[in-house]
Enzyme design. Sequence first.
Site, PDB file in Angstrom:
ATOM      1  N   ARG A 133     -63.222  -0.589 -12.444  1.00  0.00           N
ATOM      2  CA  ARG A 133     -63.513   0.129 -13.409  1.00  0.00           C
ATOM      3  C   ARG A 133     -63.402  -0.432 -14.676  1.00  0.00           C
ATOM      4  O   ARG A 133     -62.610  -1.294 -15.168  1.00  0.00           O
ATOM      5  CB  ARG A 133     -62.215   1.293 -13.447  1.00  0.00           C
ATOM      6  CG  ARG A 133     -62.557   2.701 -13.952  1.00  0.00           C
ATOM      7  CD  ARG A 133     -61.456   3.549 -13.573  1.00  0.00           C
ATOM      8  NE  ARG A 133     -60.444   3.341 -14.747  1.00  0.00           N
ATOM      9  CZ  ARG A 133     -59.861   4.588 -15.234  1.00  0.00           C
ATOM     10  NH1 ARG A 133     -60.044   5.821 -14.739  1.00  0.00           N
ATOM     11  NH2 ARG A 133     -59.108   4.553 -16.165  1.00  0.00           N
ATOM     12  N   THR A 137     -65.333   1.326 -20.970  1.00  0.00           N
ATOM     13  CA  THR A 137     -66.217   2.480 -20.476  1.00  0.00           C
ATOM     14  C   THR A 137     -65.756   3.482 -19.387  1.00  0.00           C
ATOM     15  O   THR A 137     -65.990   4.658 -19.220  1.00  0.00           O
ATOM     16  CB  THR A 137     -67.525   2.206 -20.071  1.00  0.00           C
ATOM     17  OG1 THR A 137     -67.677   1.494 -18.908  1.00  0.00           O
ATOM     18  CG2 THR A 137     -68.418   1.309 -21.180  1.00  0.00           C
ATOM     19  N   ASP A 231     -50.767   1.969 -14.039  1.00  0.00           N
ATOM     20  CA  ASP A 231     -51.812   1.055 -13.296  1.00  0.00           C
ATOM     21  C   ASP A 231     -51.355   0.775 -11.892  1.00  0.00           C
ATOM     22  O   ASP A 231     -50.289  -0.161 -11.943  1.00  0.00           O
ATOM     23  CB  ASP A 231     -52.542  -0.036 -14.158  1.00  0.00           C
ATOM     24  CG  ASP A 231     -53.360  -0.844 -13.608  1.00  0.00           C
ATOM     25  OD1 ASP A 231     -53.520  -1.182 -12.304  1.00  0.00           O
ATOM     26  OD2 ASP A 231     -54.451  -0.964 -14.226  1.00  0.00           O
ATOM     27  N   ASP A 234     -51.658  -2.871 -11.035  1.00  0.00           N
ATOM     28  CA  ASP A 234     -50.788  -3.887 -11.853  1.00  0.00           C
ATOM     29  C   ASP A 234     -49.287  -3.920 -11.398  1.00  0.00           C
ATOM     30  O   ASP A 234     -48.485  -4.778 -10.842  1.00  0.00           O
ATOM     31  CB  ASP A 234     -50.802  -3.427 -13.211  1.00  0.00           C
ATOM     32  CG  ASP A 234     -52.077  -4.206 -14.034  1.00  0.00           C
ATOM     33  OD1 ASP A 234     -52.761  -4.741 -13.169  1.00  0.00           O
ATOM     34  OD2 ASP A 234     -52.105  -3.616 -15.068  1.00  0.00           O
TER      35      ASP A 234
HETATM   36  C1  PRP Z   1     -58.215   1.947 -10.282  1.00  0.00           C
HETATM   37  C2  PRP Z   1     -57.890   2.620  -8.896  1.00  0.00           C
HETATM   38  C3  PRP Z   1     -59.192   3.278  -8.663  1.00  0.00           C
HETATM   39  C4  PRP Z   1     -59.704   3.571  -9.831  1.00  0.00           C
HETATM   40  C5  PRP Z   1     -59.513   5.079  -9.970  1.00  0.00           C
HETATM   41  O1  PRP Z   1     -58.662   0.622  -9.958  1.00  0.00           O
HETATM   42  O2  PRP Z   1     -57.367   1.889  -7.883  1.00  0.00           O
HETATM   43  O3  PRP Z   1     -59.827   2.313  -7.939  1.00  0.00           O
HETATM   44  O4  PRP Z   1     -58.872   2.738 -10.948  1.00  0.00           O
HETATM   45  O5  PRP Z   1     -60.149   5.339 -11.400  1.00  0.00           O
HETATM   46  P1  PRP Z   1     -61.520   6.272 -11.233  1.00  0.00           P
HETATM   47  O6  PRP Z   1     -61.119   7.464 -10.269  1.00  0.00           O
HETATM   48  O7  PRP Z   1     -61.836   6.767 -12.657  1.00  0.00           O
HETATM   49  O8  PRP Z   1     -62.671   5.414 -10.837  1.00  0.00           O
HETATM   50  P2  PRP Z   1     -59.176  -0.524 -10.739  1.00  0.00           P
HETATM   51  O9  PRP Z   1     -60.660  -0.453 -11.227  1.00  0.00           O
HETATM   52  O10 PRP Z   1     -58.209  -0.301 -12.217  1.00  0.00           O
HETATM   53  O11 PRP Z   1     -58.859  -1.777 -10.246  1.00  0.00           O
HETATM   54  P3  PRP Z   1     -57.635  -2.320  -9.452  1.00  0.00           P
HETATM   55  O12 PRP Z   1     -57.422  -1.714  -8.326  1.00  0.00           O
HETATM   56  O13 PRP Z   1     -57.933  -3.700  -9.377  1.00  0.00           O
HETATM   57  O14 PRP Z   1     -56.140  -2.052 -10.253  1.00  0.00           O
HETATM   58  N1  URA Z   2     -56.222   3.542 -12.251  1.00  0.00           N
HETATM   59  C1  URA Z   2     -54.949   3.630 -12.209  1.00  0.00           C
HETATM   60  O1  URA Z   2     -54.166   2.730 -11.630  1.00  0.00           O
HETATM   61  N2  URA Z   2     -54.068   4.483 -12.696  1.00  0.00           N
HETATM   62  C2  URA Z   2     -54.569   5.565 -13.495  1.00  0.00           C
HETATM   63  O2  URA Z   2     -54.127   6.423 -13.875  1.00  0.00           O
HETATM   64  C3  URA Z   2     -56.135   5.538 -13.554  1.00  0.00           C
HETATM   65  C4  URA Z   2     -56.884   4.647 -12.865  1.00  0.00           C
END
Ligand code: PRP
Ligand code: URA
Length: 239
Positions: A133, A137, A231, A234
Amino acid sequence: APSPAQGVGPIYQPDGEKPTATVSKEISYDNVHVLPQTPQLIALLTMIRDKRTVRADFIFYSNRIIRLLVEEGLNHLPVVEQSVTTPVGRAYLGVKFEGKICGVSIMRAGEAMEQGLRDCCRSVRIGKILIQRDEETCMPKLFYDKLPADIADRWVLLLDPMFATGGSATMAVEVLKQKGVPEHRILFLNLIASPSGVTEFAERFPKLRVVTAFIDQGLDDKKYIIPGLGDFGDRYYTL
Ligand code: PRP
Ligand code: URA
């Protein structure tokens, strides 16, 4: 609408004596299944939502919820009759799984769900889709996919713990459909979903199934789930 509060405790305890906790919102889509809001599940979710929970505990307690999701998810795959003979020479009519499955994790957070799947399905094949993500944006971006060659013949358990706007999961489903996976053979396993995200997703893909532990209150202005847990990637991997 605020999330519902409910008495949470063992079933033998009178409702008035149970402590009150916030439970999942309900939504009325046949293709969305929310795990039963048991005392155990609510206690595990309370641990991982707490900002004071350190990484080792976050991993331990989220793994336990992931195991519950996988166990429930398997109930959504079809079975066929299977008769066996027991050691005392009697027949037992049961069932067995039929059909091939694979996992597909949305990296990075979805990879945290792979072990739970492996613990239930020995030597399961696992594909990967890297979707991130955009931090400004909040739009998903596809970087990479590597999937089993015969994925179109398999049931796919799609793995991502967080479902906020639904952009990432929607993009992952589009990739799977392009590879020939029929929508009805996709099962999305998720820890926490936003009500808007899961509603749009269920309407857009009416034949796939979602199994989630909790539908939360909503999203904040950074499109984080609230109350949520922050997150996930993280907290599981780097924090
Ligand atoms: C997070 C999460 C989902 C996404 C959810 O991943 O693990 O994949 O955001 O958000 P959305 O429904 O609005 O798309 P992120 O892109 O932060 O990456 P990560 O898994 O590396 O933490
Ligand atoms: N990704 C996450 O890990 N947490 C949120 O709340 C949204 C996106």
